[in-house]
Design an enzyme around this catalytic site. Structure first.
Site, PDB file in Angstrom:
ATOM      1  N   ASN A  22      36.679   7.806   5.348  1.00  0.00           N
ATOM      2  CA  ASN A  22      38.007   7.358   4.431  1.00  0.00           C
ATOM      3  C   ASN A  22      37.538   6.977   3.263  1.00  0.00           C
ATOM      4  O   ASN A  22      37.875   6.358   2.274  1.00  0.00           O
ATOM      5  CB  ASN A  22      38.765   5.989   5.090  1.00  0.00           C
ATOM      6  N   ASP A  33      35.725  13.259   5.871  1.00  0.00           N
ATOM      7  CA  ASP A  33      34.827  13.257   7.031  1.00  0.00           C
ATOM      8  C   ASP A  33      33.518  14.097   6.685  1.00  0.00           C
ATOM      9  O   ASP A  33      33.429  15.123   6.160  1.00  0.00           O
ATOM     10  CB  ASP A  33      35.964  14.234   8.114  1.00  0.00           C
ATOM     11  N   HIS A  48      43.728  15.345  10.277  1.00  0.00           N
ATOM     12  CA  HIS A  48      42.056  15.901   9.839  1.00  0.00           C
ATOM     13  C   HIS A  48      41.960  17.206  10.676  1.00  0.00           C
ATOM     14  O   HIS A  48      42.710  17.644  11.360  1.00  0.00           O
ATOM     15  CB  HIS A  48      41.315  14.731  10.136  1.00  0.00           C
TER      16      HIS A  48
END
Lengths: 261, 261
Positions: B154, B224, B254
């Site tokens: 994040n 990520d 994601h």
DNA sequence: GGAATGCTTG
DNA sequence: CAAGCATTCC
């Protein structure tokens, strides 16, 4: 002419099943129940692409009926009040009736109230609704003698319309005496069950509860019907239940029934 | 050895995507984040059928991490307290860390708090969590020098990790100075970004907001990551983002990132 | 069990 | 926009 009836339990959730089924089964008219959508949000696209004219009578979350017809329908009307202008207001708050005429045959698409439990307020509403339907049919018959009345009746008229495990239970919702009596009185106006013209034995069902693996155990109920006036009944050449859609992923709890005349 | 990381945004909702992806991409280890399910309800079947050992650390509704590994993992531990027994209780209420060892390499799977908005309570929690992670990593490094630390951080460490439209905004969550500084301090313990070993340019993202058609406009963020200790970084032969799963029906927001060394 | 609503989260 | 939850309905 082929007329199908299918309680889809949300037309938006079932849109792909419905369009796929219509491609495989290009019936003349498909009567939908439990569309569960306001008219503004009805998914016209896809159904119209298959060549269907769409007539809808929906509401938010509950109930809702629709007619899909290859040929345009005539004299499409919705609710009780259009036919019975003097009834108390309120009976059309739940959207459960739509009708139209094709080739001189009136298609009447119904979603009869479920009734919840015997003697509940909803049960009384169901009986009152059927009583009103009786008057409604009398009016219709006076002008259009050929009627195909179909839909989800939420009533199994005879014990052979219910799987063995439950058909013995006295006074179950959908098979209690008062409901059956109310339905019989409607039919005495001059309707006969198209399915029973061709099939006498039991273990043919159109609805299976989502719970307790009712479908895989074939613990179903035959509560979706086509009731025909005499001339149409005479002309009827088949009435079949197509259980295939009930086998799909995320199915409706009901499956289509098709009459041909 | 191939190690993948994928925030699936509910492993139950994404089970088919995950199994299909693993069949196409039989990585040695898959690190999942946001499984959103208690351990008792984790969908073992299907994943185990593909030959994976499953290690889980989940909770109801939020967070939750899991490790899927072809070979059994050694020394699997979950939460901070297993490594840092003296911390205040409460830090492990949110299930965000799971680690295990394969062929002498420690796989550390993280779901870093999102932080919501700058200076919010959740933002402070994020910074506190990263501070605790710093201590956690110091302890891990003292016994297992080879670490692949991956997951949903994040945090976009550099402006080139964010699409043009937002990279100019000062102090956006996931790119504010304090977060970036906290992450840099972790990396200074001896970690390097595997993706940047192979790709210098921007416009490579691993997350796109569900809203505002972010994916079709490629308005994404690279949040990520796989951070590797020196020996592993040296051995790394690729690090790629697979955007295909983000194109499917009902995707996670994601998409997987895969490192090979 | 599944679909609806309205709620909270990201 | 899409998860989760709780509630209501059938």
């Amino acid at each position: 002419m082929k007329i199908a009836s299918w309680n889809v339990n949300s037309v938006r959730s079932r849109l792909e099943h419905v369009t796929n089924w219509l491609q495989q089964n290009p019936v003349d008219v498909l009567c939908l129940q439990e569309t569960k959508v306001v008219d503004a949000d009805f998914p016209h696209t896809g159904l119209e692409a298959l060549g269907y004219n769409i007539y809808i009578y929906g509401q938010k979350s509950y109930n809702g009926v629709a007619l899909l017809s290859k040929k345009p329908l005539e004299q499409v009307t919705t609710g009780f009040a259009s036919i019975l202008p003097d009834i108390e207001p309120g009976w059309d708050e739940q959207k459960r009736i739509i009708t139209g005429i094709i080739d001189g045959v009136r298609i009447l698409n119904l979603y009869v109230p479920n009734g919840s439990e015997i003697d509940s307020e909803k049960y009384k509403y169901k009986l009152g609704w059927l009583n009103l339907l009786h008057k409604y049919l009398q009016t219709l018959l006076s002008t259009t003698p050929n009627i195909c009345m179909c839909g989800d009746f939420n009533i199994a008229l005879e014990d052979r319309d219910i799987h063995e495990k439950v058909s013995s239970i006295k006074n179950h919702i959908m098979s209690s005496d008062a409901e059956r009596q109310a339905l019989k009185e409607l039919l005495e106006l001059g309707f006969a069950d198209a399915f029973r013209k061709f099939t006498e034995e039991g273990e043919h069902f159109s609805w299976w509860d989502y719970r307790t693996m009712a479908f895989s155990r074939n613990r179903g109920w035959r509560i979706d019907h086509h009731y025909l006036t005499p001339e149409l009944y005479k002309k009827a050449i088949s009435c079949v239940i197509d259980i295939e859609p009930r086998k799909l992923e995320k199915p409706s709890d009901h499956t289509p029934v098709i009459v041909e005349f």
